[in-house]
Design a protein around this motif. Structure first.
Motif, short mmCIF file in Angstrom:
data_model
loop_
_atom_site.label_atom_id
_atom_site.label_comp_id
_atom_site.label_asym_id
_atom_site.label_seq_id
_atom_site.Cartn_x
_atom_site.Cartn_y
_atom_site.Cartn_z
N LEU A 186 29.27 11.71 37.54
CA LEU A 186 30.07 12.41 36.66
C LEU A 186 31.44 11.68 36.66
N VAL A 187 31.80 10.72 38.05
CA VAL A 187 32.85 10.00 37.84
C VAL A 187 32.90 8.82 36.86
N SER A 188 31.45 8.34 36.53
CA SER A 188 31.40 7.14 35.90
C SER A 188 31.67 7.66 34.50
N VAL A 189 31.31 8.94 33.92
CA VAL A 189 31.47 9.62 32.82
C VAL A 189 33.01 9.72 32.42
N VAL A 190 33.40 10.19 33.34
CA VAL A 190 35.10 10.50 33.33
C VAL A 190 35.72 9.47 33.27
N SER A 193 35.27 7.88 29.86
CA SER A 193 35.91 8.74 28.65
C SER A 193 37.34 8.76 28.69
N GLY A 194 38.21 7.96 29.70
CA GLY A 194 39.47 8.00 29.75
C GLY A 194 39.97 9.44 30.20
N ALA A 195 39.32 9.92 31.01
CA ALA A 195 39.55 11.45 31.19
C ALA A 195 40.24 11.76 32.77
N LEU A 196 40.35 13.02 33.22
CA LEU A 196 40.64 13.27 34.43
C LEU A 196 39.50 14.07 35.34
#
Length: 434
Positions: A186-190, A193-196
């Motif tokens: 999940l952290v890698s996807v976030v 994605s330039g997300a939080l």
């Protein structure tokens, strides 16, 4: 409202009424938090904000006759990944547990990439037509949905970048981070994605340990946090203070936003005051979701609700905590209604949370304040050099503005009026089951 907007590269909007709190540096007189001004628009940007009557006579443009002009809105807490599923999976009890169960059922049955994409697109078309220019959405992120929905989000952000600036937050229960493989993915996807990072906090024996993991992970990856906090009327639930203490304990330098914080309003005065002091010390920002919280909170069959479900906005603001309001859910099991219209959100928030008497700063909770919290300080304001992203209303005063839905508003982006036609609900029919 019919208004003849000029098509030239440079024009004036004369005799506009502006919320003074979102017009930095304006030196003219104000009354009830409103000021009268002439706006000069050139090449899609605001060239000047002048006192009313000071626009040069040679510049074409309409006399607004004191109609209100606002900056485009910032909607900082939404759930466009789950929007518009009510018709296929309603919340039959109308309470929080019913919402969780209905969304879980619908997600497992229907949330393909095409389904999420279609509903996200529909939601953004609504928000855009109503005048929103900046939007943050939480994304349900239990595996394997996190990879499906974040891929859709990245595509949506790219396609909408010239209309709505989009941000995303991963939403998951805080105990899910105990699954190390899932959480790492999940952290890698976030991050990609330039997300939080987000999460839902609730009481548990080792909450502090889990918060430390969350804060350290966010720090190590350069991620900000946006959490769902204490969305309950249970006065025994108060994880808000634990979050503030975790930020201080971990010397976390990123931004932390907390949403809902409903149970804070159920605390005795001394407990609430101490918690608010810790929130201010930690530098948290708070967003209240008044429409959704009133819908879900304190709902019991055959009983009139006693509590409004909103957090202590006035007390938080007095302590120096940045506070905003936002749409939250739209036509899904958490909130059966709504249209991502920030005028509706503000109008209801004023009434529910008494954001009036005076109304001087009311406009900021859906414009400049959420824009600052989302780190987009050029949004939610009217000032020279900024894009002419404006919303023109037929209303001339606060009373007129807050008494009608302002359905005839004009939305301008880069100095040009947009097509405000809302999408037809029948477009969603192919997604409905049965």
């Amino acid at each position: 409202m019919v208004l003849d907007l000029p098509r030239s590269d440079r024009f004036a909007l004369r005799a506009a009424t502006l919320p003074a709190a979102v017009v930095p540096g304006f030196s003219g007189p104000t009354a009830n938090g409103l000021c009268s001004a002439d706006l000069i628009v050139a090449q899609g940007k605001i060239e000047a904000v002048l006192a009313a009557g000071m626009a040069p006579a040679g510049i074409e443009g309409p006399d607004l006759r004191h109609k209100m002009v606002w900056p485009c809105f910032a909607d900082m807490h939404t759930h466009i990944d789950k929007g518009h599923i009510w018709d296929r999976e309603p919340n039959r009890t109308g309470d929080f547990e019913g919402a969780l169960a209905a969304v879980r059922t619908d997600r497992e049955a229907s949330w393909t990439a095409d389904d999420v994409k279609t509903r996200m697109e529909f939601s953004l078309r609504c928000a855009y037509a109503h005048g929103t220019g900046l939007l943050r959405t939480h994304i349900d992120s239990l595996a394997p949905q996190h990879r499906i929905s974040f891929e859709v989000f990245r595509d949506m952000r790219a396609r909408w970048k010239d209309r709505i600036a989009l941000q995303a937050v991963a939403l998951f229960p805080i105990d899910a981070l105990d699954d190390e493989a899932y959480f790492a993915d999940l952290v890698s996807v976030v991050s990609a994605s330039g997300a939080l990072l987000g999460g839902v906090t609730y009481p548990m024996p080792d909450l502090d340990r889990r918060l430390d993991v969350l804060f350290r992970t966010a720090s190590d990856n350069g991620l900000d946090l946006d959490l769902h906090v204490d969305e309950t009327q249970d006065r025994n639930v108060l994880t808000l203070r634990a979050i503030a203490e975790a930020k201080l304990r971990n010397r976390f330098e990123g931004a932390v936003t907390v949403g809902h914080c409903c149970s804070l309003a159920r605390q005795d005065d001394s407990t609430a005051e101490a918690t608010i002091g810790k929130v201010a010390e930690a530098g948290l920002s708070v967003v209240s979701l008044p429409m959704c919280n009133m819908y879900l909170q304190d709902r019991q069959p055959g009983r009139t609700p006693r509590s409004r479900g909103i957090t202590l906005l006035h007390e938080l603001k007095a302590a120096g905590v940045p506070v905003a309001v936002a749409s939250d859910n739209t036509r899904d099991p958490f909130y059966a209604y709504g249209d991502l219209d920030m005028v509706e959100v503000l109008r209801e928030a004023v009434r529910i949370a008494h954001l009036d008497h005076p109304l001087d700063d009311a406009a900021t909770v859906v414009t400049s304040l959420p824009a600052d919290i989302l780190k987009v300080p050029e949004a939610g304001r009217i000032a020279a050099g900024l894009s002419a992203d404006l919303v023109i209303f037929n209303a001339r005063s606060w009373s007129e503005f807050l008494s009608r839905p302002q359905a005839d508003r004009i939305v301008m982006r880069n100095g040009m009026g947009i097509d405000r036609r809302l999408p037809d609900y029948c477009e969603l029919d192919p997604l409905m089951r049965g």
